[in-house]
Design an enzyme around this catalytic site. Structure first.
Site, PDB file in Angstrom:
ATOM      1  N   LYS A 113       0.111  -1.464   0.162  1.00 45.68           N
ATOM      2  CA  LYS A 113       0.178   0.118   0.163  1.00 45.68           C
ATOM      3  C   LYS A 113       1.062   1.429  -0.061  1.00 45.68           C
ATOM      4  CE  LYS A 113      -3.961   2.321   2.400  1.00 45.68           C
ATOM      5  NZ  LYS A 113      -4.887   1.938   3.562  1.00 45.68           N
ATOM      6  N   SER A 172     -10.205   1.435   2.808  1.00 43.95           N
ATOM      7  CA  SER A 172      -8.753   2.223   2.275  1.00 43.95           C
ATOM      8  C   SER A 172      -8.162   1.377   1.820  1.00 43.95           C
ATOM      9  CB  SER A 172      -8.498   3.675   2.483  1.00 43.95           C
ATOM     10  OG  SER A 172      -7.668   3.256   3.827  1.00 43.95           O
ATOM     11  N   SER A 190      -9.715  -0.411   7.076  1.00 40.91           N
ATOM     12  CA  SER A 190      -9.468  -0.635   5.910  1.00 40.91           C
ATOM     13  C   SER A 190      -8.711  -1.225   5.046  1.00 40.91           C
ATOM     14  CB  SER A 190      -8.503   0.963   5.526  1.00 40.91           C
ATOM     15  OG  SER A 190      -9.307   1.924   6.325  1.00 40.91           O
TER      16      SER A 190
END
Length: 396
Positions: free
Chosen positions: A80, A159, A183
């Site tokens: 990420k 997210s 997330s």
């Protein structure tokens, strides 16, 4: 049951880390091919150049030939884009950091590299991790590789949507995300993959660009439990560079009989508004555990009703504090102004997206002199209350 289908698929045997010594190059080549074929999904913000990846794969091949395999030798992994990666852009999906190149690796990244994992790219996300569907990125929205019966594009959850989509699309067997309030768990569910949010402090946050420091937790996505377990064993453990890091006692016994387990089902979790398919899946899981011999116990954690409100206030307050350093002076985006105050204003107004600005404003509000006692102070006392409720239940 829900009519969901994989848009693309790559056999796990081509990606799993228990490959033969001569397959590292092929595995990485397949990951690159799959990554390039799914560009329209907008999964990656930064794709590591193919020639660099193939050089790493060749190095893994040579180590394997010499019998010097590390635990994750040659495994393609996606990260990420809020974890610092030395010499590779780390943008947090924000214009504010769109040209930021860290000088060091996050602990999670360095531990993966040290054990032979090959980072193939940095995945898309909601800006600074603030969102639940990965549509609030400066780089544009992530599209889920999962297609429903309507064949329309769907969000990947957030997210950490880019990381979940990278696994669901068969690009990598494992990807790293971060979880502040769901997330990792949300996109894992949206994309039909395994998602693990470890307990806070078990995996180091060093090098994870913060949203809410007391809640942020590195997490893992995978298409199989064995790969997830292998990666967790590598990235977990105490880190002196993270003051909240703890030493965990890990169990490597995944085959422990369910008959020796007692599973509590808090009645407060069965809330109104849960959709029928989700409720059915939950009940199916409970039934499955029961059939395997686990003892199912209905419990109660009445303090749960405080958790969500406390979470939002604490997260927003910490976000406004953490993001105050992006002022255009030290690093990141900078927009000229005729005065220092104007430069600050221009930089933060143009560098942050609308959702981030909303959360900064709300965070500043709950920390203001008039609101601190009414909001933040009360919320800061709630996590220990909820924790006491959990601890009182577990020994039973």
């Amino acid at each position: 049951k829900l009519g969901l289908k994989m848009r693309v698929s790559l056999p796990l045997k081509n990606l799993h880390h228990h490959a033969t010594p001569h397959r590292h190059i092929e595995r990485v080549r397949e990951s690159i091919k799959q990554r390039d074929q799914t560009k329209d999904l907008n999964i990656f913000i930064t794709a590591i150049p193919s020639e660099d990846l193939m050089a790493l794969a060749s190095s893994s091949n040579e180590r394997s030939k010499l019998g010097k395999d590390r635990r994750l030798e040659g495994m393609p992994v996606a990260i990420k884009d809020n974890f610092c990666t030395k010499d590779w852009k780390t943008s947090c999906g924000s214009k504010m950091l769109n040209e930021f190149i860290p000088t060091y690796d996050a602990t999670v990244v360095s531990r993966l590299k040290d054990e032979g994992a090959i980072i193939i790219g940095k995945t898309n996300l909601d800006e600074f991790g603030m969102g639940s569907n990965s549509t609030l990125s400066f780089a544009g929205p992530v599209v889920s590789p999962i297609k429903g019966d309507d064949k329309a594009d769907h969000v990947a959850g957030g997210s950490s949507g880019g990381s979940a989509a990278a696994v669901a699309a068969g690009i990598v067997p494992v990807a790293i995300g971060s979880d502040t309030g769901g997330s990792v768990r949300l996109p894992a569910s949206y994309c039909g993959v395994y998602g693990m949010k470890p307990s806070y402090g078990v995996v180091s946050r060093y090098g994870l660009i913060p949203y809410a420091s007391s809640l942020d937790t590195p997490g893992i996505f995978s298409r199989d439990i064995a790969s997830l377990e292998s990666v967790f064993e590598v990235i977990s453990g105490h880190d002196a560079r993270d003051s909240t890091s703890v030493s965990s006692s890990q169990s490597d016994d995944l085959e422990k009989p369910m008959s020796k387990m007692r599973i509590g089902i808090p009645k407060e979790f069965n809330v109104q508004g849960i959709s029928a398919p989700i409720r059915d899946s939950w009940q199916d899981a409970i039934y499955h555990f029961h059939q395997m011999g686990a003892e199912i116990v209905t419990t109660s954690i009445p303090q749960t009703r405080y958790a969500l409100a406390a979470y939002y206030i604490i997260a927003l307050a910490e976000a406004s504090s953490n993001l105050s350093k992006y002022d255009g002076l030290r690093y990141g985006f900078r927009q000229h102004g005729d005065t220092l105050k104007e430069m600050y204003s221009n930089t933060r107004s143009q560098g942050f997206g609308d959702e981030v600005k909303r959360r900064i404003l709300l965070g500043n509000f709950v920390l203001s002199r008039k609101s601190y006692e009414s909001y933040y102070k009360k919320s800061a006392t709630n996590p220990p209350i909820v924790g006491r409720g959990l601890r009182s239940m577990l020994p039973q």
